[in-house]
Scaffold this motif. Sequence first.
Motif, short mmCIF file in Angstrom:
data_model
loop_
_atom_site.label_atom_id
_atom_site.label_comp_id
_atom_site.label_asym_id
_atom_site.label_seq_id
_atom_site.Cartn_x
_atom_site.Cartn_y
_atom_site.Cartn_z
N THR A 262 -10.02 -4.31 -0.02
CA THR A 262 -9.10 -3.44 0.71
C THR A 262 -9.48 -1.99 0.41
O THR A 262 -10.45 -1.72 -0.29
CB THR A 262 -7.65 -3.71 0.28
OG1 THR A 262 -7.56 -3.52 -1.14
CG2 THR A 262 -7.24 -5.12 0.61
N THR A 263 -8.69 -1.04 0.92
CA THR A 263 -8.97 0.37 0.63
C THR A 263 -8.74 0.63 -0.85
O THR A 263 -8.02 -0.13 -1.53
CB THR A 263 -8.08 1.29 1.46
OG1 THR A 263 -6.70 1.05 1.11
CG2 THR A 263 -8.29 1.06 2.94
N ARG A 266 -5.02 1.09 -1.82
CA ARG A 266 -4.29 -0.17 -1.68
C ARG A 266 -4.73 -1.17 -2.75
O ARG A 266 -3.92 -1.94 -3.27
CB ARG A 266 -4.55 -0.75 -0.28
CG ARG A 266 -3.82 -2.06 -0.02
CD ARG A 266 -2.33 -1.82 0.18
NE ARG A 266 -1.63 -3.10 0.24
CZ ARG A 266 -0.62 -3.42 -0.53
NH1 ARG A 266 -0.17 -2.56 -1.42
NH2 ARG A 266 -0.02 -4.58 -0.41
N SER A 267 -6.02 -1.13 -3.08
CA SER A 267 -6.54 -2.02 -4.12
C SER A 267 -5.85 -1.77 -5.44
O SER A 267 -5.51 -2.70 -6.17
CB SER A 267 -8.05 -1.80 -4.27
OG SER A 267 -8.57 -2.56 -5.32
N LEU A 269 -2.79 -0.34 -5.82
CA LEU A 269 -1.39 -0.71 -5.69
C LEU A 269 -1.20 -2.23 -5.81
O LEU A 269 -0.23 -2.70 -6.39
CB LEU A 269 -0.84 -0.22 -4.35
CG LEU A 269 -0.70 1.30 -4.20
CD1 LEU A 269 -0.38 1.66 -2.75
CD2 LEU A 269 0.38 1.83 -5.12
N LYS A 270 -2.14 -2.99 -5.25
CA LYS A 270 -2.03 -4.45 -5.28
C LYS A 270 -2.22 -5.03 -6.67
O LYS A 270 -1.91 -6.19 -6.91
CB LYS A 270 -3.06 -5.07 -4.33
CG LYS A 270 -2.69 -4.96 -2.86
CD LYS A 270 -3.72 -5.65 -1.99
CE LYS A 270 -3.70 -7.15 -2.20
NZ LYS A 270 -4.63 -7.84 -1.27
N GLU A 276 4.18 -6.22 -6.00
CA GLU A 276 3.76 -6.83 -4.73
C GLU A 276 4.65 -8.01 -4.38
O GLU A 276 5.04 -8.20 -3.22
CB GLU A 276 2.30 -7.29 -4.82
CG GLU A 276 1.29 -6.16 -4.82
CD GLU A 276 1.30 -5.39 -3.51
OE1 GLU A 276 1.09 -6.02 -2.45
OE2 GLU A 276 1.53 -4.18 -3.55
N GLU A 331 2.62 4.99 -5.36
CA GLU A 331 1.45 5.53 -4.67
C GLU A 331 0.97 6.84 -5.30
O GLU A 331 -0.22 7.07 -5.45
CB GLU A 331 1.75 5.72 -3.18
CG GLU A 331 0.50 6.01 -2.37
CD GLU A 331 0.67 5.72 -0.89
OE1 GLU A 331 -0.15 6.20 -0.10
OE2 GLU A 331 1.63 5.01 -0.53
N GLN A 349 -8.94 5.98 1.19
CA GLN A 349 -8.85 5.04 2.30
C GLN A 349 -10.17 4.30 2.56
O GLN A 349 -10.26 3.52 3.51
CB GLN A 349 -8.40 5.76 3.57
CG GLN A 349 -7.04 6.44 3.44
CD GLN A 349 -5.94 5.49 3.00
OE1 GLN A 349 -5.91 4.32 3.43
NE2 GLN A 349 -5.05 5.97 2.15
N ARG A 367 -7.19 0.09 -11.59
CA ARG A 367 -6.23 -1.00 -11.44
C ARG A 367 -5.64 -1.39 -12.79
O ARG A 367 -4.45 -1.66 -12.92
CB ARG A 367 -6.91 -2.20 -10.78
CG ARG A 367 -7.16 -2.01 -9.31
CD ARG A 367 -7.41 -3.33 -8.63
NE ARG A 367 -8.71 -3.89 -8.92
CZ ARG A 367 -9.82 -3.58 -8.27
NH1 ARG A 367 -9.78 -2.68 -7.33
NH2 ARG A 367 -10.96 -4.15 -8.55
#
Length: 732
Positions: A262-263, A266-267, A269-270, A276, A331, A349, A367
């Motif tokens: 993913t972006t 987003r990577s 955040l996940k 999630e 975020e 992004q 992460r």
Amino acid sequence: MPQIDLSPEKQTLSQLLSSFDETVIEYVSGSVIDSLSNESPEDDLEIVNDLVRPFLEESGNVNIDIDELCERIQIFISETKQKIQNSQTKKSSGLTKLDMPMNMNANQIQINMRSKMIQSGQRSDLSHAKGRNIASRVDTKKLKKAELKIAAKMEKRELKANYEASKLIENDEDEFLMQVNPILDYTESKGRIKDISVENFDISFGGKRILTNSNLKLVFGRRYGLIGRNGVGKSTLLRNISRRELDIPTYISILHMAGDDTTAIRSVLKADLFRESLLKEEADLEAELKDLDANLEEFDPETIEASKNEIGAKLNEVHKKLEEIESDKAESKAGEILNGLGFSSSDFQNPTRSFSGGWRMRLSLARALFCKPDLLLLDEPTNMLDIPAVVWLERYLQKWPNTLLVVSHDRGFLDYVATDIIHQHSERLDQYKGNFSAFWGTIDEHRKNQKREYESQMKLRQHLQDYIDKWRYNAKRAPQAQSKLKVLEKLPVLELPEIEKTVTFTLPNPESLPPPLLYMDEVSFGYTKEKHILGGININMEMNSRVAIVGPNGAGKTTMLKLLIGDLSPTSGLVHRHGRLKIAYFSQHHVDQLELTETAVGHMSKRFPGKNEEEYRRYLGSFGISGMTALQKISTLSGGQKSRVAFACLAAQNPHFVILDEPTNHLDMESIDALTEALKRFDGGVVVVSHDERFIDSVCTELWVCSDAKLSRFKGEGIKEYKDMICPPEED
């Protein structure tokens, strides 16, 4: 298992193992025969890999391919089981006549006797079997422990827990995987004691014992630096912790590095799976409410109202938890971490696949930091970072609120980050308070005190023993002798401090060449005409040059090195190399240049044919790859050992110049010191790209900064001043 004659199969086994001594043959045969009663093929695999393979490897027989032999044994077990199964189909109800007489031969008797002796801790004596006395070399304590380990694994499989522990997954070059299980509700674990204490545990890997009867204590909120030599098993320890193969409470969350395509933002955040899961639950509940509103006519008002109340209560609980974990700020926190690690806002992004390996590593690190697990495990996090990112990470981890366990060989990094040091060596873990400098200052004194205590006790033991031997049979002095015997028996067993092996690297000194040797004149380079990576470079290097090139990631440092060695041609300008100049290049991706399926000796013989094995082993030995390590497949070596093989290949070229791209990555501290000393003794030229402040200070006399498509000499007083210039110290 039906009682049939397995003499032919036992003979086949003996032939397979004919290169080993009698005791090993008997042990392996017994283990294999016993395994025939297992129903699951997985159990057979466990027997072969965890019981048979280690003893074959420890036998010292280097002329046999153990992997191939274990595969043949696995096939043998499968075929023999099929034979037994076929014989079972011939059985009818009631009394059944055996197909052949039951043969309780000598081999079976030996197996039974072997099992009894193992339980009593005795060594085998096979004189009754072969008519001659053969003393067993198998360590029965190890044998018993291995068999108990198999039994424990079988029991663990039957009592498997309801969750699969979190796993460390190696990042694939093209995609990231995320697999953390279970998802922990960390709003419910607040206030619980999150200290970790694991006692008397063993860890083995590939038949090699890593830790024995070890203890590990991690106090919540402390930051531990795990140090030790290459190949000692630091990464294996982290992997066992992450997989929860050690007894760690399930409510303590453990980081695992992973991701997906993913972006970038987003990577990150996940990575917080709990957040999630809450967001998904919120979306599902809101969808249920919409469905109810869309189908008002199908249900009575009371049912709809009750359903809405139930869904509303669940939504309120979800919203409460989202507010508690400050989900709305997630975020901005993710963006702050990405910025600190060198990502620009325009990168947020971009898909993860678009980043190079070094940047993907940073993304994994982002992460990790975003998840904020109770226990964060980091394995050499600074290896792919430039100096600004290392400084940012040091400052970020200094404020880390939970427990940190980091493997690193960067002494400066450990000084900034660590509150405690764990020293892994000699199959044990020793823990020390303070950062690396404090550890280094006390370890030598600790060894001296340990040696003095050992020598003092040995003198006391000798004195007591002499008294006992002299007077134990004298009627008048016998009571005193008996008293001293009791004192002797109560003395704790001390061991002489381990003598650390000195690591030495050796680079052959080259013949002298007249200048000019290597220079660039107005060199520019770009992969496209529109964008130049480097431009207007002028640099001159001689045999005594000691140059360090520093700068942010992506500035063109590696491109600069490839222009020097001729892997790339300049877009404009001139790169001059002396006609007889030999340059050896160490790439930060040196593993890609190694034949992982070959042994270190085999790899060198392919790259540099014409020499005998002794010469190859001499080159490898000069970089610490000696003995059986030189005959292992390169794929089984640690990262640091692979680096040493690459250095041996570099030395075999007898270069005038060595050009090194991040050479300290994966090397342990002793190896870094050895490389430093080897480069100091080397009479040729040295060019390095590195983020290791101590290494640059020790080796290099010139500092060149690669930035903004330019290469310019730094006019300050070395790497520390450059570091302070680009990352000013924070004000208190």
